[in-house]
Design an enzyme around this catalytic site. Sequence first.
Site, mmCIF file in Angstrom:
data_model
loop_
_atom_site.group_PDB
_atom_site.id
_atom_site.type_symbol
_atom_site.label_atom_id
_atom_site.label_comp_id
_atom_site.label_asym_id
_atom_site.label_seq_id
_atom_site.Cartn_x
_atom_site.Cartn_y
_atom_site.Cartn_z
ATOM 1 N N CYS A 107 -4.602 -3.530 2.685
ATOM 2 C CA CYS A 107 -5.387 -3.402 3.709
ATOM 3 C C CYS A 107 -5.860 -3.897 4.804
ATOM 4 O O CYS A 107 -6.695 -4.276 4.884
ATOM 5 C CB CYS A 107 -3.960 -2.102 5.013
ATOM 6 S SG CYS A 107 -2.819 -2.341 5.867
ATOM 7 N N LYS A 150 -9.556 2.477 -2.059
ATOM 8 C CA LYS A 150 -10.106 1.941 -0.744
ATOM 9 C C LYS A 150 -10.855 2.159 -0.102
ATOM 10 O O LYS A 150 -11.750 3.618 0.269
ATOM 11 C CB LYS A 150 -8.753 2.253 0.813
ATOM 12 C CG LYS A 150 -8.907 1.257 1.373
ATOM 13 C CD LYS A 150 -7.082 1.656 2.452
ATOM 14 C CE LYS A 150 -7.257 0.998 4.004
ATOM 15 N NZ LYS A 150 -6.040 1.221 4.504
ATOM 16 N N GLU A 161 0.839 -0.769 -0.041
ATOM 17 C CA GLU A 161 0.151 0.177 -0.234
ATOM 18 C C GLU A 161 1.015 1.198 -0.120
ATOM 19 O O GLU A 161 1.618 1.886 0.666
ATOM 20 C CB GLU A 161 -0.585 -0.110 1.176
ATOM 21 C CG GLU A 161 -1.196 0.929 1.801
ATOM 22 C CD GLU A 161 -2.626 0.951 2.932
ATOM 23 O OE1 GLU A 161 -2.268 0.292 3.934
ATOM 24 O OE2 GLU A 161 -3.069 1.931 2.381
ATOM 25 N N VAL A 176 -0.188 -2.975 10.716
ATOM 26 C CA VAL A 176 -0.031 -2.101 11.374
ATOM 27 C C VAL A 176 -0.493 -3.419 13.275
ATOM 28 O O VAL A 176 0.180 -2.976 14.464
ATOM 29 C CB VAL A 176 0.181 -0.654 12.696
ATOM 30 C CG1 VAL A 176 0.879 0.070 11.201
ATOM 31 C CG2 VAL A 176 -1.086 -0.161 12.097
HETATM 32 C C1 ACM Z 1 -3.955 0.261 7.468
HETATM 33 O O1 ACM Z 1 -4.989 -0.113 6.655
HETATM 34 N N1 ACM Z 1 -2.919 0.469 6.423
HETATM 35 C C2 ACM Z 1 -3.603 -0.369 8.329
#
Ligand code: ACM
Length: 268
Positions: free
Chosen positions: A142, A109, A38, A169
């Site tokens: 992510c 996203k 990402e 994370v």
């Molecule tokens: C994330 O979605 N980069 C934790």
Amino acid sequence: MKIGIFQFFSKFGEKEYNLNRIENVLTHVDADLLVLPELCTTGYQFISRKEVHDLSESIPDGESTRRLMAICRRKKMHIAAGVSERNGDDCYNTSVLLGPEGYIGTYRKIHLFDEEKLWFQPGTEGFQVWDLGPAKVGMMICFDWIFPESARSLALAGADLICHPSNLVLPFCPDAMITRSVENRVFTATANRIGCEARGGKSPLNFTGLSQVTDPSGNRMIQFGSEEEGVKTVRIDVTLARNKHITSRNDLWEDRREELYQETRNKK
Ligand code: ACM
């Protein structure tokens, strides 16, 4: 089909450095499709909207997408990579899908994580699947992993393989993606980054590595360590993802009770 994941440390704000690094490493890679993390050309921990705006690019004519497309053309490969997108005044946390013939598509996203909500608009176009010939491929980014609907939507739309650029994370995702594979009988390719960002006096973000490819039976076909950098590749047999039988009496799609899922949610 041979797929790969590239796990590395992207330097915040140093797009030229990051793109050179990607180019140099990918020159030596032989794969049909490579997944990158990402926001892999910009880094992750922004401190102002102006910074996001300045580092983001239009797609497909921005520098990051153009240089990644040049790699695809030269190497006759596909790339799925996270890029910070600018469209007018709005920015999106986006993944591009590129191939030897150029630009194929984008996914913006949908489920923004934490401070991403300060910088990016959430995607509104939903989950899409592209038929690349050897495989039907979808993308999620992510934190989308924590909503099982993301992978489910892609699987229902026919994805054999879910490309999953990440800057993770939280610790749970690698195990959760095994479940996403099993519950949808798809391959998943999570390309995470490593390293730490601590910008503008904010709490450090430690990116967890452990990038992996999982198969429809929930096996980890490849996995990185938490601090390792590089590319790993593996051959996948997409026919395994097209067989949705679980037992001789159970089929993943035939056995769904969609009408009851909705009912259950509305009951007091
Ligand atoms: C994330 O979605 N980069 C934790």
